[in-house]
Design a protein around this motif. Structure first.
Motif, short mmCIF file in Angstrom:
data_model
loop_
_atom_site.label_atom_id
_atom_site.label_comp_id
_atom_site.label_asym_id
_atom_site.label_seq_id
_atom_site.Cartn_x
_atom_site.Cartn_y
_atom_site.Cartn_z
N ARG A 1 2.80 1.73 7.04
CA ARG A 1 1.40 1.63 6.60
C ARG A 1 0.44 1.46 7.76
N PRO B 1 -1.52 4.73 6.10
CA PRO B 1 -1.75 3.82 4.97
C PRO B 1 -1.72 4.49 3.61
N GLU C 1 -0.98 1.55 1.20
CA GLU C 1 -0.37 0.38 1.83
C GLU C 1 1.02 0.08 1.27
#
Length: 343
Positions: free
Chosen positions: A206, A210, A227
């Motif tokens: 991430r 992300p 994320e």
């Protein structure tokens, strides 16, 4: 069956014009904030065909619900809690998920069939690391474009897809959860309580990536995961079925509402037969329904689908005009055999 005014799901088989909008907002503890909202998947022709197979022509299902059953089902819907449905095989426990989806316009049902090897990870997502490794080492791949994209080897499972941030809940059928390994019910507690999960492979990247787009369980669309975390917006309608082959941990049961389906009475059986085979079959083969009820009383457990099988075969055999009433009864009894291994 008596329908109370507060019931949003009525078990009538008739889709509500207002659908899920009829369900009041949840209590604070069951309010989730997953975002951004995803477009809700509409039921396609194949989904409508599946519901018709499960519920019959007028959508009343494989089991007729009593008022007390509807109380528990609607309490689970209002409280956004999983519903654990128990009872003997053949009572229509799985069909309940399709009935709710049809009546409240909740799209295609997500199905997670449980085996002794099932884990929570299987329900959330699948990562095919082996195929990624093999394809990364195919001749010419590394030289042309580097390692294959991680996202191409990640697919959300039925539970993982149900927890995506849709504006209204998906229906998730967790079928025969009593077949699971002893740890699975406890492993589900965090997911049921928090409405979220993490994808470890995406959490690790991430920092430089992300947002990753992955396939949903149905494979009809790809969705963006940010994320490495998925948080629902509307907690899914979770229907878990059990044939009563095991007990569940108290902590797991506290997070569920429990419904036990009883054997259908004659009037309920007649409606089921009418939904799947037609009203004329009910009128012509009332003696066979009597035989089913008698044998069920003798055997203790006889799935309703054995009655449907017997009646369907008899209607086809009767077209030849050669079966006597005695032949009809004998054939019906041969087809109405118990399904347990001791029978």
């Amino acid at each position: 069956m008596t329908v109370s005014n507060w019931h949003v799901f009525r078990g009538t088989g008739e889709p509500r014009p207002d659908g899920w909008a009829a369900v009041p907002d949840p209590m604070t503890a069951r309010t989730f904030t997953g975002a951004p909202l995803l477009p809700f998947p509409e039921a396609g022709p194949e989904d409508s065909d599946q519901i018709r197979r499960k519920l019959g022509v007028d959508g009343i299902g494989a089991h007729q619900l009593r008022s007390s059953d509807l109380d528990v089902i609607n309490a689970a819907l209002l409280c956004r809690r999983p519903l654990l449905v128990t009872g003997a095989p053949g009572l229509g426990k799985s069909a309940l998920a399709y009935a709710i989806a049809r009546e409240l316009a909740l799209g295609p049902v997500l199905h997670w069939p449980i085996t002794s090897r099932s884990t929570v990870r299987d329900g959330l997502y699948l990562y095919d690391a082996l195929r990624r490794f093999e394809e990364a080492h195919m001749p010419g791949v590394a030289a042309s474009n580097g390692a294959p994209d991680l996202a191409d080897y990640l697919t959300l499972g039925p539970l993982g897809t149900a927890l995506l941030p849709y504006g209204k809940p998906r229906v998730l059928l967790i079928d025969e959860i009593d077949k699971a390994d002893i740890d699975l019910p406890n492993d589900l507690l965090h997911v049921f309580e928090n409405g979220e999960y993490q994808i470890d492979e995406l959490r690790r990247i991430r920092g430089h990536r992300p947002e990753v787009t992955v396939f949903t369980h149905e494979g009809r669309e790809r969705v963006e995961v940010r994320e490495g975390t998925v948080l629902c917006n509307s907690f899914p309608v979770v229907i878990m079925t059990s044939n009563g082959e095991r007990e569940f941990p108290p902590a797991f049961l506290r997070r569920c509402l429990m419904l036990r389906l009883e054997k259908p009475e004659r009037s309920q059986l007649e409606r089921v037969v009418a939904a799947h085979l037609g009203e004329d079959v009910v009128e012509e083969y009332g003696d066979v329904i009597d035989t089913f009820l008698r044998r069920r009383g003798e055997l203790g457990a006889l799935p309703t689908d054995r009655l449907l099988i017997a009646l369907h075969v008899l209607t086809q055999a009767s077209r030849t005009g050669s079966a006597t009433p005695a032949d009809r009864q004998l054939l019906a009894e041969r087809l109405m055999q118990p399904t347990d291994s001791g029978g």
